[in-house]
Enzyme design. Structure first.
Site, PDB file in Angstrom:
ATOM      1  N   LYS A   1       0.837  -1.210   0.000  1.00 37.51           N
ATOM      2  CA  LYS A   1       0.000   0.000   0.000  1.00 37.51           C
ATOM      3  C   LYS A   1       0.870   1.256   0.000  1.00 37.51           C
ATOM      4  O   LYS A   1       0.635   2.174  -0.783  1.00 37.51           O
ATOM      5  CB  LYS A   1      -0.879  -0.022   1.270  1.00 37.51           C
ATOM      6  CG  LYS A   1      -1.521   1.296   1.614  1.00 37.51           C
ATOM      7  CD  LYS A   1      -2.358   1.195   2.855  1.00 37.51           C
ATOM      8  CE  LYS A   1      -1.642   1.542   4.139  1.00 37.51           C
ATOM      9  NZ  LYS A   1      -1.304   2.980   4.294  1.00 37.51           N
ATOM     10  N   ASN A   2       1.873   1.293   0.873  1.00 38.46           N
ATOM     11  CA  ASN A   2       2.669   2.513   1.021  1.00 38.46           C
ATOM     12  C   ASN A   2       3.601   2.767  -0.161  1.00 38.46           C
ATOM     13  O   ASN A   2       4.182   3.849  -0.263  1.00 38.46           O
ATOM     14  CB  ASN A   2       3.488   2.474   2.323  1.00 38.46           C
ATOM     15  CG  ASN A   2       2.598   2.686   3.536  1.00 38.46           C
ATOM     16  OD1 ASN A   2       1.400   2.957   3.405  1.00 38.46           O
ATOM     17  ND2 ASN A   2       3.178   2.548   4.726  1.00 38.46           N
TER      18      ASN A   2
ATOM     19  N   ARG B   1      -4.308  10.692   4.725  1.00 39.88           N
ATOM     20  CA  ARG B   1      -3.219  11.652   4.705  1.00 39.88           C
ATOM     21  C   ARG B   1      -2.362  11.533   3.442  1.00 39.88           C
ATOM     22  O   ARG B   1      -1.851  12.532   2.925  1.00 39.88           O
ATOM     23  CB  ARG B   1      -2.367  11.415   5.957  1.00 39.88           C
ATOM     24  CG  ARG B   1      -1.195  12.322   6.090  1.00 39.88           C
ATOM     25  CD  ARG B   1      -0.410  11.973   7.330  1.00 39.88           C
ATOM     26  NE  ARG B   1       0.935  12.493   7.250  1.00 39.88           N
ATOM     27  CZ  ARG B   1       1.281  13.723   7.604  1.00 39.88           C
ATOM     28  NH1 ARG B   1       0.380  14.535   8.085  1.00 39.88           N
ATOM     29  NH2 ARG B   1       2.526  14.126   7.484  1.00 39.88           N
TER      30      ARG B   1
ATOM     31  N   CYS C   1      -4.860  13.094  12.881  1.00 33.85           N
ATOM     32  CA  CYS C   1      -5.311  11.708  12.740  1.00 33.85           C
ATOM     33  C   CYS C   1      -5.107  11.041  14.092  1.00 33.85           C
ATOM     34  O   CYS C   1      -4.537  11.641  15.005  1.00 33.85           O
ATOM     35  CB  CYS C   1      -4.544  10.987  11.655  1.00 33.85           C
ATOM     36  SG  CYS C   1      -2.854  10.688  12.095  1.00 33.85           S
TER      37      CYS C   1
ATOM     38  N   ARG D   1       0.724  15.058  13.180  1.00 29.71           N
ATOM     39  CA  ARG D   1       1.322  14.826  11.867  1.00 29.71           C
ATOM     40  C   ARG D   1       1.318  16.057  10.960  1.00 29.71           C
ATOM     41  O   ARG D   1       0.590  16.119   9.972  1.00 29.71           O
ATOM     42  CB  ARG D   1       0.625  13.659  11.157  1.00 29.71           C
ATOM     43  CG  ARG D   1       0.788  12.358  11.874  1.00 29.71           C
ATOM     44  CD  ARG D   1       0.047  11.247  11.199  1.00 29.71           C
ATOM     45  NE  ARG D   1       0.866  10.555  10.217  1.00 29.71           N
ATOM     46  CZ  ARG D   1       0.464   9.469   9.562  1.00 29.71           C
ATOM     47  NH1 ARG D   1      -0.730   8.983   9.751  1.00 29.71           N
ATOM     48  NH2 ARG D   1       1.257   8.878   8.706  1.00 29.71           N
TER      49      ARG D   1
ATOM     50  N   ASP E   1       5.160   0.922  11.992  1.00 29.65           N
ATOM     51  CA  ASP E   1       3.942   0.242  11.528  1.00 29.65           C
ATOM     52  C   ASP E   1       3.858  -1.209  12.003  1.00 29.65           C
ATOM     53  O   ASP E   1       2.860  -1.885  11.740  1.00 29.65           O
ATOM     54  CB  ASP E   1       3.865   0.280   9.992  1.00 29.65           C
ATOM     55  CG  ASP E   1       3.463   1.660   9.470  1.00 29.65           C
ATOM     56  OD1 ASP E   1       3.067   2.509  10.282  1.00 29.65           O
ATOM     57  OD2 ASP E   1       3.550   1.871   8.245  1.00 29.65           O
TER      58      ASP E   1
ATOM     59  N   ARG F   1      -8.296  -0.685   5.390  1.00 31.25           N
ATOM     60  CA  ARG F   1      -7.461   0.320   4.738  1.00 31.25           C
ATOM     61  C   ARG F   1      -6.133  -0.285   4.296  1.00 31.25           C
ATOM     62  O   ARG F   1      -5.530   0.181   3.340  1.00 31.25           O
ATOM     63  CB  ARG F   1      -7.170   1.481   5.703  1.00 31.25           C
ATOM     64  CG  ARG F   1      -8.369   2.379   5.982  1.00 31.25           C
ATOM     65  CD  ARG F   1      -7.933   3.580   6.787  1.00 31.25           C
ATOM     66  NE  ARG F   1      -6.647   4.040   6.289  1.00 31.25           N
ATOM     67  CZ  ARG F   1      -5.673   4.532   7.044  1.00 31.25           C
ATOM     68  NH1 ARG F   1      -5.830   4.664   8.327  1.00 31.25           N
ATOM     69  NH2 ARG F   1      -4.535   4.913   6.505  1.00 31.25           N
TER      70      ARG F   1
HETATM   71  C1  UD1 Z   1       4.531   7.003   6.105  1.00 35.89           C
HETATM   72  C2  UD1 Z   1       3.689   5.755   5.989  1.00 35.89           C
HETATM   73  C3  UD1 Z   1       3.187   5.324   7.363  1.00 35.89           C
HETATM   74  C4  UD1 Z   1       4.358   5.174   8.327  1.00 35.89           C
HETATM   75  C5  UD1 Z   1       5.223   6.423   8.336  1.00 35.89           C
HETATM   76  C6  UD1 Z   1       6.488   6.263   9.167  1.00 35.89           C
HETATM   77  C7  UD1 Z   1       2.720   5.993   3.784  1.00 35.89           C
HETATM   78  C8  UD1 Z   1       1.506   6.201   2.966  1.00 35.89           C
HETATM   79  N1  UD1 Z   1       2.571   6.031   5.115  1.00 35.89           N
HETATM   80  O1  UD1 Z   1       3.685   8.044   6.583  1.00 35.89           O
HETATM   81  O2  UD1 Z   1       2.499   4.074   7.223  1.00 35.89           O
HETATM   82  O3  UD1 Z   1       3.873   4.937   9.631  1.00 35.89           O
HETATM   83  O4  UD1 Z   1       5.624   6.765   6.996  1.00 35.89           O
HETATM   84  O5  UD1 Z   1       7.235   5.188   8.730  1.00 35.89           O
HETATM   85  O6  UD1 Z   1       3.796   5.754   3.266  1.00 35.89           O
HETATM   86  N2  UD1 Z   1       6.410  14.877  10.355  1.00 35.89           N
HETATM   87  C9  UD1 Z   1       6.522  16.213  10.642  1.00 35.89           C
HETATM   88  N3  UD1 Z   1       6.437  17.103   9.614  1.00 35.89           N
HETATM   89  C10 UD1 Z   1       6.257  16.722   8.313  1.00 35.89           C
HETATM   90  C11 UD1 Z   1       6.152  15.341   8.034  1.00 35.89           C
HETATM   91  C12 UD1 Z   1       6.235  14.441   9.081  1.00 35.89           C
HETATM   92  O7  UD1 Z   1       6.699  16.607  11.792  1.00 35.89           O
HETATM   93  O8  UD1 Z   1       6.188  17.587   7.422  1.00 35.89           O
HETATM   94  C13 UD1 Z   1       6.466  13.893  11.467  1.00 35.89           C
HETATM   95  C14 UD1 Z   1       5.138  13.137  11.626  1.00 35.89           C
HETATM   96  O9  UD1 Z   1       4.235  13.863  12.413  1.00 35.89           O
HETATM   97  C15 UD1 Z   1       5.581  11.858  12.272  1.00 35.89           C
HETATM   98  C16 UD1 Z   1       6.979  11.632  11.669  1.00 35.89           C
HETATM   99  O10 UD1 Z   1       7.399  12.879  11.138  1.00 35.89           O
HETATM  100  O11 UD1 Z   1       5.716  12.028  13.657  1.00 35.89           O
HETATM  101  C17 UD1 Z   1       7.024  10.572  10.564  1.00 35.89           C
HETATM  102  O12 UD1 Z   1       6.142  10.932   9.549  1.00 35.89           O
HETATM  103  P1  UD1 Z   1       6.355  10.564   8.026  1.00 35.89           P
HETATM  104  O13 UD1 Z   1       7.620   9.791   7.830  1.00 35.89           O
HETATM  105  O14 UD1 Z   1       6.169  11.800   7.219  1.00 35.89           O
HETATM  106  O15 UD1 Z   1       5.124   9.590   7.768  1.00 35.89           O
HETATM  107  P2  UD1 Z   1       4.165   9.553   6.531  1.00 35.89           P
HETATM  108  O16 UD1 Z   1       4.945   9.775   5.280  1.00 35.89           O
HETATM  109  O17 UD1 Z   1       2.967  10.381   6.767  1.00 35.89           O
END
Ligand code: UD1
Length: 417
Positions: free
Chosen positions: A22-23, A92, A116, A121, A303, A396
């Site tokens: 999925k990711n 998201r 969420c 996030r 995850d 999901r």
């Molecule tokens: C992706 C995965 C999700 C996984 C996560 C971490 C997908 C669709 N989802 O989510 O399943 O749990 O990686 O491995 O691929 N953050 C900030 N600012 C930002 C972006 C992120 O502070 O602009 C923080 C987030 O709040 C969180 C951390 O960074 O605490 C990790 O987030 P991120 O790696 O961005 O996760 P996703 O890409 O949303």
């Protein structure tokens, strides 16, 4: 609304095949926006999150044909670079269209995703990086309104965010000049995205390391690409096997994508056998307590944290589980306690004191991976029935999980509430 009924105490046995990730599929779908010819993805999982991304892209004017596990995305018609709140708030990852839209059209209006269940996030790292690539960004009425032609730049990310790395890679692929992205996420899904973009004509190197270099090209073409296997789904089945003292061969599971996780399963007493693209997991003796700290790849994946908590709930001894990636990701703990687990939360650490057994109870799924952990706990419970409510969360990210677990001997069924 559906609920899942589980009667535990049965060892899972047999073979299960892992579907596409999925990711990986979600950003690959977003990347099709950059293509001037149709893009075909194979091995696409049939999941609610994929349908959500389908809706976001279709609403912009992308022609999508999803038949079997193959999806063709055609972005050659008129595309409106707009992703509305009603669609983005549901998932998201819809926000991952921003980089591709900016790259292709030089403008985009995408709703902010909002909070969420597992934390606030924010998207500051995405926005800061895109600004450094030349985007002018305003926040208007809950929307990110961005415009500007992308220009190569040096970007250092404050934290290796997976989504921000993907957004920036897509925007930089068609930027003018060279982009260097420092301190990026190294997740295998990022390598999959770079592989597809390169096959479309991009010039990206370093994906899988913490420095990605992108030499911008003028135009990207079509491609046929096979989505990588889902390492989190693989990990979930492996934990379920060990947790039920079963013996399951998980096919299409790549050990290199699960480095620390497999070590921790072994430390917990599991026998892990890697055979090419298959992994067999069983536990001949009792489960031992282990300490875990979630980290960006190649660390222990956040995850898989909730699933591991279920396993350790019946370990011999006390385990410490530290969550360093998300701020609020122990939602499953309160539900596991209802099933007899002994868990204390201290900030970002869960102290899990192993108990003799779990018992079935009605529980509530709060997010995707938490619901997987409750299914595993239900399978572990030695007596009683576990009724898992709000199972839409599990749909999901896991395709027909009850059918696949039943095929392994589990007593699990879905009923309409
Ligand atoms: C992706 C995965 C999700 C996984 C996560 C971490 C997908 C669709 N989802 O989510 O399943 O749990 O990686 O491995 O691929 N953050 C900030 N600012 C930002 C972006 C992120 O502070 O602009 C923080 C987030 O709040 C969180 C951390 O960074 O605490 C990790 O987030 P991120 O790696 O961005 O996760 P996703 O890409 O949303």
């Amino acid at each position: 609304m559906d609920k899942m009924l589980v009667r535990g105490g049965k060892a899972l046995k047999g073979t299960v095949h892992v579907h596409g990730a999925k990711n990986a599929a979600l950003p690959l779908m977003a990347a099709s926006l950059l293509a001037h010819e149709p893009v075909t993805l194979h091995n696409v999982p049939c999941l609610h999150d994929i349908f959500s991304m389908d809706k976001v892209l279709s609403s912009m004017g992308v022609g999508i044909d999803f038949t079997g596990r193959s999806m063709t995305l055609d972005c050659t018609g008129d595309i409106e670079p707009f992703a509305p709140y009603d669609l983005v708030r549901k998932m998201r990852a819809s926000f991952f269209v921003l980089g591709a839209l900016l790259g292709r059209f030089g403008r985009a209006k995408v709703s902010l995703p909002g909070g969420c269940a597992i934390g606030t996030r924010p998207v500051d790292i995405h926005l800061k990086g895109l600004e450094q690539l030349g985007a002018k960004i305003e926040i208007e009425d809950g929307y990110v309104v961005a415009e500007g032609r992308m220009k190569g730049a040096n970007v250092a990310m404050e934290f290796p965010s997976v989504g921000a790395t993907e957004n920036l890679m897509m925007a930089a692929a068609v930027a003018e000049g060279v982009t260097r992205l420092h301190n990026v996420a190294r997740e295998p899904e990022i390598e999959d995205l770079a592989k597809m973009l390169n096959a479309m004509g991009a010039q990206i190197s370093g994906a899988g390391t913490d420095l990605i270099t992108v030499v911008g090209v003028e135009r990207l073409g079509g491609v046929e690409h096979v989505v990588m296997p889902d390492r989190i789904e693989a990990g979930t089945f492996l934990v379920a096997s060990v947790a039920t003292r079963g013996d399951v061969l998980v096919q299409n599971a790549i050990a290199d994508d699960l480095p620390v996780f497999l070590d921790k399963l072994r430390d917990a007493g599991a026998e892990i056998e890697v055979m090419g693209n298959s992994i067999r997991a069983r536990a001949l003796n009792g489960i031992k307590a282990v300490d875990i700290s979630t980290r960006p790849f190649p660390g222990f994946a956040t995850d898989l944290q909730a699933q591991m908590m279920s396993l350790l709930a019946c370990a011999n001894g006390t385990s410490h589980i530290k969550e360093t990636v998300f701020e609020n990701r122990f939602m499953q703990a309160a539900e596991l306690i209802r099933m007899g687990a002994s868990i204390d939360l201290d900030g970002n650490t869960a102290i899990v004191r192993g108990v003799d057994h779990l018992s079935g109870a009605p529980v509530m799924a709060s997010d995707l991976r938490a619901s997987a952990s409750l299914v595993i706990a239900g399978l572990m419970a030695e007596k009683g029935e576990t009724a898992i409510h709000r199972v839409y969360h599990i749909d999901r990210g896991y395709e027909r999980i009850e059918e696949r677990l039943s095929a392994l001997g589990a007593d699990i069924r879905r009923v309409r509430e």
